[in-house]
Scaffold this motif. Sequence first.
Motif, PDB file in Angstrom:
ATOM      1  N   ARG A  55       0.849  -1.192   0.000  1.00 41.25           N
ATOM      2  CA  ARG A  55       0.000   0.000   0.000  1.00 41.25           C
ATOM      3  C   ARG A  55       0.884   1.241   0.000  1.00 41.25           C
ATOM      4  O   ARG A  55       1.783   1.349   0.846  1.00 41.25           O
ATOM      5  N   ASN A  56       0.647   2.158  -0.908  1.00 35.70           N
ATOM      6  CA  ASN A  56       1.417   3.414  -1.001  1.00 35.70           C
ATOM      7  C   ASN A  56       2.920   3.151  -1.076  1.00 35.70           C
ATOM      8  O   ASN A  56       3.705   3.796  -0.385  1.00 35.70           O
ATOM      9  N   ASN A  57       3.325   2.162  -1.867  1.00 39.54           N
ATOM     10  CA  ASN A  57       4.729   1.764  -2.025  1.00 39.54           C
ATOM     11  C   ASN A  57       5.387   1.384  -0.701  1.00 39.54           C
ATOM     12  O   ASN A  57       6.570   1.606  -0.489  1.00 39.54           O
ATOM     13  N   GLU A  58       4.602   0.810   0.197  1.00 39.56           N
ATOM     14  CA  GLU A  58       5.108   0.276   1.456  1.00 39.56           C
ATOM     15  C   GLU A  58       4.536  -1.126   1.624  1.00 39.56           C
ATOM     16  O   GLU A  58       3.392  -1.389   1.259  1.00 39.56           O
ATOM     17  N   ALA A  59       5.326  -2.010   2.198  1.00 40.44           N
ATOM     18  CA  ALA A  59       4.878  -3.383   2.435  1.00 40.44           C
ATOM     19  C   ALA A  59       4.342  -3.490   3.864  1.00 40.44           C
ATOM     20  O   ALA A  59       4.992  -3.034   4.812  1.00 40.44           O
ATOM     21  N   TRP A  60       3.165  -4.080   4.007  1.00 38.93           N
ATOM     22  CA  TRP A  60       2.523  -4.263   5.308  1.00 38.93           C
ATOM     23  C   TRP A  60       2.166  -5.729   5.484  1.00 38.93           C
ATOM     24  O   TRP A  60       1.642  -6.363   4.574  1.00 38.93           O
ATOM     25  N   ILE A  61       2.438  -6.243   6.677  1.00 40.85           N
ATOM     26  CA  ILE A  61       2.044  -7.612   6.999  1.00 40.85           C
ATOM     27  C   ILE A  61       0.761  -7.548   7.824  1.00 40.85           C
ATOM     28  O   ILE A  61       0.680  -6.801   8.799  1.00 40.85           O
ATOM     29  N   SER A  62      -0.248  -8.280   7.386  1.00 42.53           N
ATOM     30  CA  SER A  62      -1.546  -8.273   8.061  1.00 42.53           C
ATOM     31  C   SER A  62      -1.856  -9.666   8.581  1.00 42.53           C
ATOM     32  O   SER A  62      -1.367 -10.666   8.069  1.00 42.53           O
ATOM     33  N   ASN A  63      -2.694  -9.699   9.614  1.00 42.59           N
ATOM     34  CA  ASN A  63      -3.191 -10.958  10.181  1.00 42.59           C
ATOM     35  C   ASN A  63      -2.110 -11.773  10.885  1.00 42.59           C
ATOM     36  O   ASN A  63      -2.307 -12.956  11.113  1.00 42.59           O
ATOM     37  N   MET A  64      -0.964 -11.187  11.191  1.00 41.37           N
ATOM     38  CA  MET A  64       0.059 -11.875  11.978  1.00 41.37           C
ATOM     39  C   MET A  64      -0.295 -11.672  13.447  1.00 41.37           C
ATOM     40  O   MET A  64      -0.447 -10.540  13.901  1.00 41.37           O
ATOM     41  N   HIS A  65      -0.453 -12.758  14.176  1.00 39.78           N
ATOM     42  CA  HIS A  65      -0.874 -12.669  15.570  1.00 39.78           C
ATOM     43  C   HIS A  65       0.335 -12.650  16.495  1.00 39.78           C
ATOM     44  O   HIS A  65       1.098 -13.616  16.544  1.00 39.78           O
ATOM     45  N   VAL A  66       0.492 -11.543  17.237  1.00 37.32           N
ATOM     46  CA  VAL A  66       1.513 -11.423  18.280  1.00 37.32           C
ATOM     47  C   VAL A  66       0.763 -11.275  19.590  1.00 37.32           C
ATOM     48  O   VAL A  66       0.081 -10.272  19.818  1.00 37.32           O
ATOM     49  N   SER A  67       0.868 -12.273  20.453  1.00 40.86           N
ATOM     50  CA  SER A  67       0.131 -12.254  21.720  1.00 40.86           C
ATOM     51  C   SER A  67       0.583 -11.099  22.591  1.00 40.86           C
ATOM     52  O   SER A  67       1.765 -10.734  22.578  1.00 40.86           O
ATOM     53  N   PRO A  68      -0.344 -10.525  23.379  1.00 37.70           N
ATOM     54  CA  PRO A  68       0.055  -9.455  24.300  1.00 37.70           C
ATOM     55  C   PRO A  68       1.059  -9.969  25.333  1.00 37.70           C
ATOM     56  O   PRO A  68       0.991 -11.122  25.761  1.00 37.70           O
ATOM     57  N   TYR A  69       1.984  -9.121  25.725  1.00 33.81           N
ATOM     58  CA  TYR A  69       3.013  -9.467  26.707  1.00 33.81           C
ATOM     59  C   TYR A  69       2.368  -9.555  28.087  1.00 33.81           C
ATOM     60  O   TYR A  69       1.597  -8.680  28.475  1.00 33.81           O
ATOM     61  N   GLU A  70       2.681 -10.612  28.841  1.00 37.84           N
ATOM     62  CA  GLU A  70       2.030 -10.851  30.130  1.00 37.84           C
ATOM     63  C   GLU A  70       2.287  -9.722  31.132  1.00 37.84           C
ATOM     64  O   GLU A  70       1.403  -9.321  31.871  1.00 37.84           O
ATOM     65  N   GLN A  71       3.514  -9.211  31.199  1.00 41.79           N
ATOM     66  CA  GLN A  71       3.850  -8.179  32.174  1.00 41.79           C
ATOM     67  C   GLN A  71       3.605  -6.757  31.651  1.00 41.79           C
ATOM     68  O   GLN A  71       3.849  -5.798  32.358  1.00 41.79           O
ATOM     69  N   GLY A  72       3.154  -6.626  30.417  1.00 40.55           N
ATOM     70  CA  GLY A  72       2.946  -5.288  29.851  1.00 40.55           C
ATOM     71  C   GLY A  72       1.524  -4.839  30.044  1.00 40.55           C
ATOM     72  O   GLY A  72       0.655  -5.145  29.250  1.00 40.55           O
ATOM     73  N   ASN A  73       1.255  -4.054  31.060  1.00 39.77           N
ATOM     74  CA  ASN A  73      -0.112  -3.666  31.422  1.00 39.77           C
ATOM     75  C   ASN A  73      -0.795  -2.833  30.338  1.00 39.77           C
ATOM     76  O   ASN A  73      -1.284  -3.366  29.360  1.00 39.77           O
ATOM     77  N   ARG A  74      -0.876  -1.548  30.481  1.00 37.17           N
ATOM     78  CA  ARG A  74      -1.608  -0.709  29.521  1.00 37.17           C
ATOM     79  C   ARG A  74      -0.811  -0.440  28.253  1.00 37.17           C
ATOM     80  O   ARG A  74      -1.325   0.129  27.299  1.00 37.17           O
ATOM     81  N   TYR A  75       0.441  -0.828  28.233  1.00 38.99           N
ATOM     82  CA  TYR A  75       1.287  -0.585  27.076  1.00 38.99           C
ATOM     83  C   TYR A  75       1.223  -1.721  26.054  1.00 38.99           C
ATOM     84  O   TYR A  75       1.991  -1.737  25.112  1.00 38.99           O
ATOM     85  N   ASN A  76       0.332  -2.664  26.266  1.00 38.63           N
ATOM     86  CA  ASN A  76       0.192  -3.765  25.314  1.00 38.63           C
ATOM     87  C   ASN A  76      -0.408  -3.274  24.002  1.00 38.63           C
ATOM     88  O   ASN A  76      -0.972  -2.190  23.920  1.00 38.63           O
ATOM     89  N   HIS A  77      -0.302  -4.081  23.002  1.00 39.44           N
ATOM     90  CA  HIS A  77      -0.666  -3.729  21.637  1.00 39.44           C
ATOM     91  C   HIS A  77      -1.853  -4.563  21.169  1.00 39.44           C
ATOM     92  O   HIS A  77      -2.229  -5.540  21.804  1.00 39.44           O
ATOM     93  N   ASP A  78      -2.396  -4.187  20.027  1.00 33.47           N
ATOM     94  CA  ASP A  78      -3.443  -4.972  19.379  1.00 33.47           C
ATOM     95  C   ASP A  78      -2.782  -6.185  18.729  1.00 33.47           C
ATOM     96  O   ASP A  78      -1.863  -6.026  17.927  1.00 33.47           O
ATOM     97  N   PRO A  79      -3.213  -7.405  19.053  1.00 31.94           N
ATOM     98  CA  PRO A  79      -2.519  -8.598  18.546  1.00 31.94           C
ATOM     99  C   PRO A  79      -2.527  -8.757  17.027  1.00 31.94           C
ATOM    100  O   PRO A  79      -1.596  -9.304  16.466  1.00 31.94           O
ATOM    101  N   LEU A  80      -3.559  -8.283  16.334  1.00 30.07           N
ATOM    102  CA  LEU A  80      -3.674  -8.515  14.891  1.00 30.07           C
ATOM    103  C   LEU A  80      -3.443  -7.260  14.047  1.00 30.07           C
ATOM    104  O   LEU A  80      -3.804  -7.244  12.877  1.00 30.07           O
ATOM    105  N   ARG A  81      -2.836  -6.234  14.593  1.00 30.81           N
ATOM    106  CA  ARG A  81      -2.669  -4.993  13.835  1.00 30.81           C
ATOM    107  C   ARG A  81      -1.722  -5.206  12.652  1.00 30.81           C
ATOM    108  O   ARG A  81      -0.887  -6.107  12.646  1.00 30.81           O
TER     109      ARG A  81
END
Length: 156
Positions: A55-81
């Motif tokens: 997209r827009n001459n940039e490569a993006w990986i979609s649907n890769m699941h990265v589980s949230p980090y157990e010790q990372g409270n509010r700083y966790n990320h969306d797993p499927l972004r």
Amino acid sequence: MAKGNDQRVLAQNKKAGHDYFIEDTIEAGIVLQGTEIKSIRNGKVQLRDAFIRIRNNEAWISNMHVSPYEQGNRYNHDPLRARKLLLHKKQISQLIGKTKEEGFSIIPLKMYIKNGYAKVLIGVAKGKKKYDKREDLKKKEHKREMERAFKAKQQY
């Protein structure tokens, strides 16, 4: 963490070899947020249904699941972004050219840590037909039988 010449595979897309003919491979870096690298280093990543889009001459990986980090409270990320891949413009233009041909797609094959950085091995692949998959299964089965027979012959 010291950066050495380590290279350990964290995730593999085993289904890719079954569903696609891999024509070409490229190594790409990946842009991560916050605690994602900690989850990836722990091996909490899945590439099963992931795909790569340009997209827009940039490569993006979609649907890769990265589980949230157990010790990372509010700083966790969306797993499927969607995550941006780090590639040169020339590599991206080659990928665009190959995917313009009918039947070709870009898929992630494996993810690993190389010199302290997360890398993704992406492949330009052509989808297999049902009869191709059956042929591959027959070849694998035949190879297994040959190995069994050879092993049994060696024991005597």
